[in-house]
Design an enzyme around this catalytic site. Sequence first.
Site, PDB file in Angstrom:
ATOM      1  N   PRO A  99      16.764 -30.784 -30.960  1.00  0.00           N
ATOM      2  CA  PRO A  99      16.120 -32.024 -31.390  1.00  0.00           C
ATOM      3  C   PRO A  99      16.291 -33.191 -30.424  1.00  0.00           C
ATOM      4  CG  PRO A  99      18.062 -31.565 -32.724  1.00  0.00           C
ATOM      5  CD  PRO A  99      17.782 -30.333 -31.915  1.00  0.00           C
ATOM      6  N   ASN A 100      15.206 -33.922 -30.283  1.00  0.00           N
ATOM      7  CA  ASN A 100      15.110 -35.145 -29.464  1.00  0.00           C
ATOM      8  C   ASN A 100      15.108 -34.876 -27.956  1.00  0.00           C
ATOM      9  OD1 ASN A 100      15.176 -36.996 -31.742  1.00  0.00           O
ATOM     10  ND2 ASN A 100      17.279 -36.300 -32.001  1.00  0.00           N
TER      11      ASN A 100
ATOM     12  N   ARG B 213      14.596 -41.413 -23.637  1.00  0.00           N
ATOM     13  CA  ARG B 213      15.650 -41.531 -24.638  1.00  0.00           C
ATOM     14  C   ARG B 213      16.980 -41.909 -23.978  1.00  0.00           C
ATOM     15  NH1 ARG B 213      18.718 -36.231 -26.874  1.00  0.00           N
ATOM     16  NH2 ARG B 213      19.868 -37.344 -28.463  1.00  0.00           N
TER      17      ARG B 213
ATOM     18  N   TYR C  15      21.381 -39.967 -20.852  1.00  0.00           N
ATOM     19  CA  TYR C  15      20.753 -38.666 -20.587  1.00  0.00           C
ATOM     20  C   TYR C  15      19.933 -38.617 -19.293  1.00  0.00           C
ATOM     21  CZ  TYR C  15      22.176 -37.968 -25.408  1.00  0.00           C
ATOM     22  OH  TYR C  15      22.924 -37.873 -26.566  1.00  0.00           O
TER      23      TYR C  15
ATOM     24  N   ASN D 238      20.628 -25.823 -25.152  1.00  0.00           N
ATOM     25  CA  ASN D 238      21.092 -27.176 -25.471  1.00  0.00           C
ATOM     26  C   ASN D 238      20.642 -27.436 -26.899  1.00  0.00           C
ATOM     27  OD1 ASN D 238      21.762 -29.828 -25.780  1.00  0.00           O
ATOM     28  ND2 ASN D 238      21.013 -30.466 -23.768  1.00  0.00           N
TER      29      ASN D 238
ATOM     30  N   ALA E  36      21.954 -32.312 -31.102  1.00  0.00           N
ATOM     31  CA  ALA E  36      22.821 -32.720 -32.223  1.00  0.00           C
ATOM     32  C   ALA E  36      23.199 -31.542 -33.122  1.00  0.00           C
ATOM     33  CB  ALA E  36      22.130 -33.806 -33.034  1.00  0.00           C
TER      34      ALA E  36
ATOM     35  N   HIS F 127      26.718 -29.809 -33.147  1.00  0.00           N
ATOM     36  CA  HIS F 127      27.884 -30.321 -33.869  1.00  0.00           C
ATOM     37  C   HIS F 127      27.825 -30.038 -35.362  1.00  0.00           C
ATOM     38  CE1 HIS F 127      28.112 -32.314 -30.027  1.00  0.00           C
ATOM     39  NE2 HIS F 127      27.000 -32.981 -30.274  1.00  0.00           N
TER      40      HIS F 127
ATOM     41  N   ASP G  72      25.433 -18.892 -36.059  1.00  0.00           N
ATOM     42  CA  ASP G  72      25.305 -17.525 -36.579  1.00  0.00           C
ATOM     43  C   ASP G  72      24.212 -16.754 -35.838  1.00  0.00           C
ATOM     44  OD1 ASP G  72      27.335 -17.803 -38.418  1.00  0.00           O
ATOM     45  OD2 ASP G  72      26.024 -17.977 -40.173  1.00  0.00           O
TER      46      ASP G  72
ATOM     47  N   GLU H 227      25.952 -22.458 -23.371  1.00  0.00           N
ATOM     48  CA  GLU H 227      25.747 -23.773 -23.992  1.00  0.00           C
ATOM     49  C   GLU H 227      25.745 -24.843 -22.913  1.00  0.00           C
ATOM     50  OE1 GLU H 227      29.231 -25.135 -26.079  1.00  0.00           O
ATOM     51  OE2 GLU H 227      28.093 -26.599 -27.238  1.00  0.00           O
TER      52      GLU H 227
ATOM     53  N   HIS I 229      25.125 -29.241 -22.087  1.00  0.00           N
ATOM     54  CA  HIS I 229      24.889 -30.629 -22.521  1.00  0.00           C
ATOM     55  C   HIS I 229      24.789 -31.493 -21.284  1.00  0.00           C
ATOM     56  CE1 HIS I 229      25.680 -29.536 -26.611  1.00  0.00           C
ATOM     57  NE2 HIS I 229      26.752 -28.888 -26.202  1.00  0.00           N
ATOM     58  N   LEU I 230      23.787 -32.358 -21.249  1.00  0.00           N
ATOM     59  CA  LEU I 230      23.625 -33.286 -20.125  1.00  0.00           C
ATOM     60  C   LEU I 230      24.811 -34.242 -20.039  1.00  0.00           C
ATOM     61  CD1 LEU I 230      19.977 -34.041 -21.098  1.00  0.00           C
ATOM     62  CD2 LEU I 230      20.566 -33.188 -18.849  1.00  0.00           C
ATOM     63  N   SER I 231      25.180 -34.801 -21.174  1.00  0.00           N
ATOM     64  CA  SER I 231      26.302 -35.749 -21.204  1.00  0.00           C
ATOM     65  C   SER I 231      27.611 -34.979 -21.375  1.00  0.00           C
ATOM     66  CB  SER I 231      26.114 -36.736 -22.360  1.00  0.00           C
ATOM     67  OG  SER I 231      26.123 -36.051 -23.602  1.00  0.00           O
TER      68      SER I 231
ATOM     69  N   ARG J 264      32.751 -38.498 -25.453  1.00  0.00           N
ATOM     70  CA  ARG J 264      31.950 -39.335 -26.354  1.00  0.00           C
ATOM     71  C   ARG J 264      32.615 -39.440 -27.732  1.00  0.00           C
ATOM     72  NH1 ARG J 264      25.795 -37.865 -25.886  1.00  0.00           N
ATOM     73  NH2 ARG J 264      25.675 -39.872 -26.958  1.00  0.00           N
TER      74      ARG J 264
ATOM     75  N   ARG K  41      31.174 -35.567 -31.580  1.00  0.00           N
ATOM     76  CA  ARG K  41      30.485 -34.795 -30.540  1.00  0.00           C
ATOM     77  C   ARG K  41      31.442 -33.879 -29.773  1.00  0.00           C
ATOM     78  NH1 ARG K  41      25.242 -37.180 -30.034  1.00  0.00           N
ATOM     79  NH2 ARG K  41      25.374 -39.359 -30.616  1.00  0.00           N
TER      80      ARG K  41
HETATM   81  C1  DQA Z   1      23.385 -33.498 -25.951  1.00  0.00           C
HETATM   82  C2  DQA Z   1      24.646 -34.078 -26.582  1.00  0.00           C
HETATM   83  C3  DQA Z   1      24.512 -34.120 -28.082  1.00  0.00           C
HETATM   84  O1  DQA Z   1      25.693 -34.669 -28.668  1.00  0.00           O
HETATM   85  C4  DQA Z   1      23.341 -35.000 -28.477  1.00  0.00           C
HETATM   86  O2  DQA Z   1      23.165 -34.991 -29.883  1.00  0.00           O
HETATM   87  C5  DQA Z   1      22.086 -34.628 -27.782  1.00  0.00           C
HETATM   88  C6  DQA Z   1      22.126 -34.229 -26.387  1.00  0.00           C
HETATM   89  C7  DQA Z   1      23.433 -33.552 -24.404  1.00  0.00           C
HETATM   90  O3  DQA Z   1      22.655 -32.846 -23.774  1.00  0.00           O
HETATM   91  O4  DQA Z   1      24.216 -34.332 -23.837  1.00  0.00           O
HETATM   92  O5  DQA Z   1      20.989 -34.744 -28.335  1.00  0.00           O
HETATM   93  O6  DQA Z   1      23.283 -32.117 -26.308  1.00  0.00           O
END
Ligand code: DQA
Length: 141
Positions: free
Chosen positions: A9-10, A17, A22, A74, A77, A80, A87, A98, A100-102, A107, A111
């Site tokens: 998502p997002n 964003r 990010y 990725n 959210a 978490h 599963d 897995e 994550h950009l950040s 954080r 997270r």
């Molecule tokens: C994220 C980190 C997540 O905590 C956050 O909800 C995201 C992006 C990242 O790529 O840093 O949407 O997965």
Amino acid sequence: MKIAVVNGPNMNLLGRRQPEIYGHRTLHDIELSLREEFADVEFLFFQSNSEGALVSEIQRLGYEEERLDGIVLNAAAYTHTSLAIADAVAAIPVPVVEVHLSNVFAREQLRRQSLIAPVCAGSISGFGAAVYSLAVRALKK
Ligand code: DQA
């Protein structure tokens, strides 16, 4: 090799964003760079804002996509919160990395927990768009 890149998502809003967290690159930019860097890899890209759609796609990739070597995930959210995505990752015979950009560990407290990490082959976090390329390299080893 054939590798799927799945974003949650997002992630469709990347570039617009919270660029201070990010970065300025869009998901499309990241996809183009991967195709350019790894010309020998066949990529499948999927993004959804919906938890169920992500579960269904992970299941489909794991059981119906032929000759798939790995998934870069990725889950955003849902990382978490989603036992259902964890599963699904645990249920498939394909390795998942897995990303994550950040740096999620630097954080907010919530997270720092990933429900997905324990069922993944490994996790890469905090290097911006480079995490996708690093994950592909990890899957190529
Ligand atoms: C994220 C980190 C997540 O905590 C956050 O909800 C995201 C992006 C990242 O790529 O840093 O949407 O997965």
